[in-house]
Design an enzyme around this catalytic site. Sequence first.
Site, PDB file in Angstrom:
ATOM      1  N   ASP A  30       0.877  -1.173   0.000  1.00 48.61           N
ATOM      2  CA  ASP A  30       0.000   0.000   0.000  1.00 48.61           C
ATOM      3  C   ASP A  30       0.908   1.215   0.000  1.00 48.61           C
ATOM      4  OD1 ASP A  30      -2.879   0.657  -0.071  1.00 48.61           O
ATOM      5  OD2 ASP A  30      -2.270   1.984   1.554  1.00 48.61           O
TER       6      ASP A  30
ATOM      7  N   ARG B 169       9.372   1.830  -2.877  1.00 43.80           N
ATOM      8  CA  ARG B 169       9.002   0.407  -2.981  1.00 43.80           C
ATOM      9  C   ARG B 169      10.267  -0.455  -2.880  1.00 43.80           C
ATOM     10  NH1 ARG B 169       5.960   1.315  -6.656  1.00 43.80           N
ATOM     11  NH2 ARG B 169       4.175   1.408  -5.260  1.00 43.80           N
TER      12      ARG B 169
HETATM   13  P1  ITT Z   1      -3.442  -2.245  -5.450  1.00 41.85           P
HETATM   14  O1  ITT Z   1      -4.174  -1.676  -4.259  1.00 41.85           O
HETATM   15  O2  ITT Z   1      -4.230  -3.202  -6.245  1.00 41.85           O
HETATM   16  O3  ITT Z   1      -2.067  -2.755  -5.077  1.00 41.85           O
HETATM   17  P2  ITT Z   1      -3.385   0.557  -6.293  1.00 41.85           P
HETATM   18  O4  ITT Z   1      -2.782   1.266  -7.476  1.00 41.85           O
HETATM   19  O5  ITT Z   1      -4.832   0.813  -5.980  1.00 41.85           O
HETATM   20  O6  ITT Z   1      -3.129  -1.027  -6.490  1.00 41.85           O
HETATM   21  P3  ITT Z   1      -2.666   1.768  -3.754  1.00 41.85           P
HETATM   22  O7  ITT Z   1      -4.018   1.619  -3.187  1.00 41.85           O
HETATM   23  O8  ITT Z   1      -1.499   1.411  -2.882  1.00 41.85           O
HETATM   24  O9  ITT Z   1      -2.488   0.857  -5.052  1.00 41.85           O
HETATM   25  O10 ITT Z   1      -2.515   3.245  -4.299  1.00 41.85           O
HETATM   26  C1  ITT Z   1      -1.261   3.708  -4.577  1.00 41.85           C
HETATM   27  C2  ITT Z   1      -1.362   4.936  -5.455  1.00 41.85           C
HETATM   28  O11 ITT Z   1      -0.280   5.808  -5.102  1.00 41.85           O
HETATM   29  C3  ITT Z   1      -1.123   4.559  -6.923  1.00 41.85           C
HETATM   30  O12 ITT Z   1      -2.317   4.300  -7.611  1.00 41.85           O
HETATM   31  C4  ITT Z   1      -0.378   5.783  -7.446  1.00 41.85           C
HETATM   32  O13 ITT Z   1      -1.301   6.791  -7.771  1.00 41.85           O
HETATM   33  C5  ITT Z   1       0.422   6.236  -6.240  1.00 41.85           C
HETATM   34  N1  ITT Z   1       1.762   5.583  -6.236  1.00 41.85           N
HETATM   35  C6  ITT Z   1       2.184   4.588  -5.411  1.00 41.85           C
HETATM   36  N2  ITT Z   1       3.433   4.215  -5.737  1.00 41.85           N
HETATM   37  C7  ITT Z   1       3.797   4.986  -6.783  1.00 41.85           C
HETATM   38  C8  ITT Z   1       4.953   5.066  -7.583  1.00 41.85           C
HETATM   39  O14 ITT Z   1       5.975   4.259  -7.388  1.00 41.85           O
HETATM   40  N3  ITT Z   1       4.991   5.963  -8.551  1.00 41.85           N
HETATM   41  C9  ITT Z   1       3.943   6.793  -8.778  1.00 41.85           C
HETATM   42  N4  ITT Z   1       2.802   6.769  -8.096  1.00 41.85           N
HETATM   43  C10 ITT Z   1       2.726   5.876  -7.095  1.00 41.85           C
END
Ligand code: ITT
Length: 189
Positions: free
Chosen positions: A68, A178
């Site tokens: 997350d 990450r």
């Molecule tokens: P899952 O829950 O299915 O893993 P998700 O995309 O919904 O996928 P999150 O709820 O953790 O994941 O939301 C994370 C959001 O934060 C993601 O959609 C991006 O907008 C942002 N984010 C996270 N890591 C990022 C990265 O490495 N680079 C750019 N944006 C990132």
Amino acid sequence: MKNIILASSNPHKLEEIQNVLSPIKINTLLEIGFIDEIEETANTFEGNALIKCETIYQLYKKPVISDDSGLLVHYLKDAPGVYSSRYAGQNATDQMNYEKLLNNLNDIADRRAKFVTVICYYQSPRNIAYFKGELTGSIAEQPEGYNGFGYDPIFIPEGFNQTLGQLSSEIKNRLSHRARALEKFNLVF
Ligand code: ITT
């Protein structure tokens, strides 16, 4: 080779996670036949990472890893944070999210921000571990580059003058929030 299910439906996360955890075989939700959406109802990264792992563990009874993550912007009192993927609404695209963020920082000089990832490793209900990683930087004036996903086109990591959207995936996978969380995981497992 050890097998772990990744409780994520984000293909970019899968790519980045598999890259750092290359000796471990990651099974995707698609591979195991899970196609539902997991509702993220917690207001912390740890809480949502746990919900994702618990949902899958309860169905498959196998070790699960989840991620997350989100972007915390200092001037916006750490928004969008856990709401990063839905900042511009429930079905918002990455572009809608980062455009809203850029609008909210219009003419604002303080552009400090950081990415945070919490990795949850759930082996059983009695064996749950969390690993956190951060990447500090700043928000660009305008989007640049097409690499990565999410807010990458508007995030400039500290020590660089290009966005993660412009930097290569090799560089991102070396320094990202990450990658840092996964390195801690790798040290233990
Ligand atoms: P899952 O829950 O299915 O893993 P998700 O995309 O919904 O996928 P999150 O709820 O953790 O994941 O939301 C994370 C959001 O934060 C993601 O959609 C991006 O907008 C942002 N984010 C996270 N890591 C990022 C990265 O490495 N680079 C750019 N944006 C990132």
